[in-house]
Design a protein around this motif. Structure first.
Motif, mmCIF file in Angstrom:
data_model
loop_
_atom_site.group_PDB
_atom_site.id
_atom_site.type_symbol
_atom_site.label_atom_id
_atom_site.label_comp_id
_atom_site.label_asym_id
_atom_site.label_seq_id
_atom_site.Cartn_x
_atom_site.Cartn_y
_atom_site.Cartn_z
ATOM 1 N N ASP A 49 0.829 -1.206 0.000
ATOM 2 C CA ASP A 49 0.000 0.000 0.000
ATOM 3 C C ASP A 49 0.867 1.260 0.000
ATOM 4 O OD1 ASP A 49 -2.340 -1.485 -0.053
ATOM 5 O OD2 ASP A 49 -2.688 -1.319 2.120
ATOM 6 N N LEU A 50 1.938 1.244 0.804
ATOM 7 C CA LEU A 50 2.850 2.397 0.841
ATOM 8 C C LEU A 50 3.533 2.596 -0.512
ATOM 9 C CD1 LEU A 50 4.492 1.913 4.370
ATOM 10 C CD2 LEU A 50 2.865 3.692 3.677
ATOM 11 N N SER A 51 3.927 1.504 -1.145
ATOM 12 C CA SER A 51 4.575 1.590 -2.456
ATOM 13 C C SER A 51 3.616 2.132 -3.510
ATOM 14 C CB SER A 51 5.087 0.212 -2.885
ATOM 15 O OG SER A 51 6.117 -0.214 -2.038
ATOM 16 N N ALA A 54 3.205 5.867 -2.970
ATOM 17 C CA ALA A 54 4.386 6.600 -3.433
ATOM 18 C C ALA A 54 4.397 6.689 -4.955
ATOM 19 C CB ALA A 54 5.659 5.926 -2.923
ATOM 20 N N ALA A 55 4.057 5.610 -5.626
ATOM 21 C CA ALA A 55 4.000 5.613 -7.088
ATOM 22 C C ALA A 55 2.927 6.573 -7.584
ATOM 23 C CB ALA A 55 3.736 4.202 -7.606
ATOM 24 N N ALA A 61 12.438 5.584 -7.337
ATOM 25 C CA ALA A 61 13.865 5.560 -7.061
ATOM 26 C C ALA A 61 14.618 6.136 -8.259
ATOM 27 C CB ALA A 61 14.330 4.130 -6.803
ATOM 28 N N THR A 62 15.712 6.825 -7.954
ATOM 29 C CA THR A 62 16.569 7.344 -9.027
ATOM 30 C C THR A 62 17.382 6.188 -9.598
ATOM 31 O OG1 THR A 62 18.422 7.786 -7.547
ATOM 32 C CG2 THR A 62 16.779 9.566 -7.826
#
Length: 75
Positions: A49-51, A54-55, A61-62
Protein backbone atom coordinates in the motif's frame (compact mmCIF):
# COMPACT_ATOMS: atom_id res chain seq x y z
CA UNK A 1 -21.21 -30.19 -16.84
CA UNK A 2 -22.69 -32.17 -13.99
CA UNK A 3 -25.89 -31.18 -12.26
CA UNK A 4 -23.99 -30.47 -9.03
CA UNK A 5 -21.54 -28.14 -10.76
CA UNK A 6 -24.44 -26.32 -12.46
CA UNK A 7 -26.07 -25.92 -9.03
CA UNK A 8 -22.84 -24.54 -7.58
CA UNK A 9 -22.43 -22.04 -10.43
CA UNK A 10 -26.01 -20.89 -9.99
CA UNK A 11 -25.46 -20.39 -6.25
CA UNK A 12 -22.26 -18.43 -6.96
CA UNK A 13 -24.14 -16.04 -9.27
CA UNK A 14 -25.99 -14.66 -6.25
CA UNK A 15 -22.76 -13.77 -4.43
CA UNK A 16 -20.87 -10.45 -4.58
CA UNK A 17 -18.32 -10.17 -7.43
CA UNK A 18 -15.26 -10.51 -5.16
CA UNK A 19 -16.58 -13.82 -3.77
CA UNK A 20 -17.36 -14.99 -7.29
CA UNK A 21 -13.73 -14.28 -8.22
CA UNK A 22 -12.52 -16.23 -5.17
CA UNK A 23 -14.63 -19.22 -6.24
CA UNK A 24 -13.41 -18.91 -9.83
CA UNK A 25 -9.77 -18.95 -8.67
CA UNK A 26 -10.41 -22.08 -6.61
CA UNK A 27 -12.08 -23.86 -9.51
CA UNK A 28 -9.28 -22.90 -11.89
CA UNK A 29 -6.69 -24.05 -9.37
CA UNK A 30 -8.45 -27.39 -8.89
CA UNK A 31 -8.63 -27.78 -12.67
CA UNK A 32 -4.89 -27.14 -12.91
CA UNK A 33 -5.36 -23.91 -14.85
CA UNK A 34 -4.05 -21.41 -12.32
CA UNK A 35 -1.30 -21.21 -9.75
CA UNK A 36 -2.41 -20.75 -6.15
CA UNK A 37 -2.57 -17.11 -5.09
CA UNK A 38 0.19 -15.65 -2.98
CA UNK A 39 -1.14 -14.77 0.46
CA UNK A 40 0.45 -11.59 1.77
CA UNK A 41 1.11 -10.98 5.44
CA UNK A 42 -0.25 -7.86 7.11
CA UNK A 43 3.23 -6.29 6.92
CA UNK A 44 3.52 -7.10 3.22
CA UNK A 45 0.09 -5.56 2.54
CA UNK A 46 1.12 -2.37 4.35
CA UNK A 47 4.39 -2.21 2.39
CA UNK A 48 2.53 -2.71 -0.88
CA UNK A 49 0.00 0.00 0.00
CA UNK A 50 2.85 2.40 0.84
CA UNK A 51 4.57 1.59 -2.46
CA UNK A 52 1.39 2.15 -4.45
CA UNK A 53 0.81 5.48 -2.70
CA UNK A 54 4.39 6.60 -3.43
CA UNK A 55 4.00 5.61 -7.09
CA UNK A 56 0.71 7.52 -7.30
CA UNK A 57 2.59 10.60 -6.06
CA UNK A 58 5.27 10.03 -8.71
CA UNK A 59 7.93 9.10 -6.16
CA UNK A 60 10.30 6.62 -7.78
CA UNK A 61 13.87 5.56 -7.06
CA UNK A 62 16.57 7.34 -9.03
CA UNK A 63 18.84 5.39 -11.35
CA UNK A 64 21.62 5.84 -8.81
CA UNK A 65 19.48 4.37 -6.00
CA UNK A 66 18.56 1.38 -8.17
CA UNK A 67 22.22 0.77 -9.06
CA UNK A 68 23.13 0.91 -5.35
CA UNK A 69 20.55 -1.77 -4.53
CA UNK A 70 21.82 -4.03 -7.31
CA UNK A 71 25.43 -3.45 -6.22
CA UNK A 72 24.55 -4.38 -2.64
CA UNK A 73 23.25 -7.70 -3.99
CA UNK A 74 26.41 -8.22 -6.04
CA UNK A 75 24.63 -7.83 -9.36
Amino acid sequence: MTKLLEQAVEAARALPPELQDDIARLVLQLAGEEEPPVILSAEERVALDLSKAAAARGEFATDEQVRAVWAKRGL
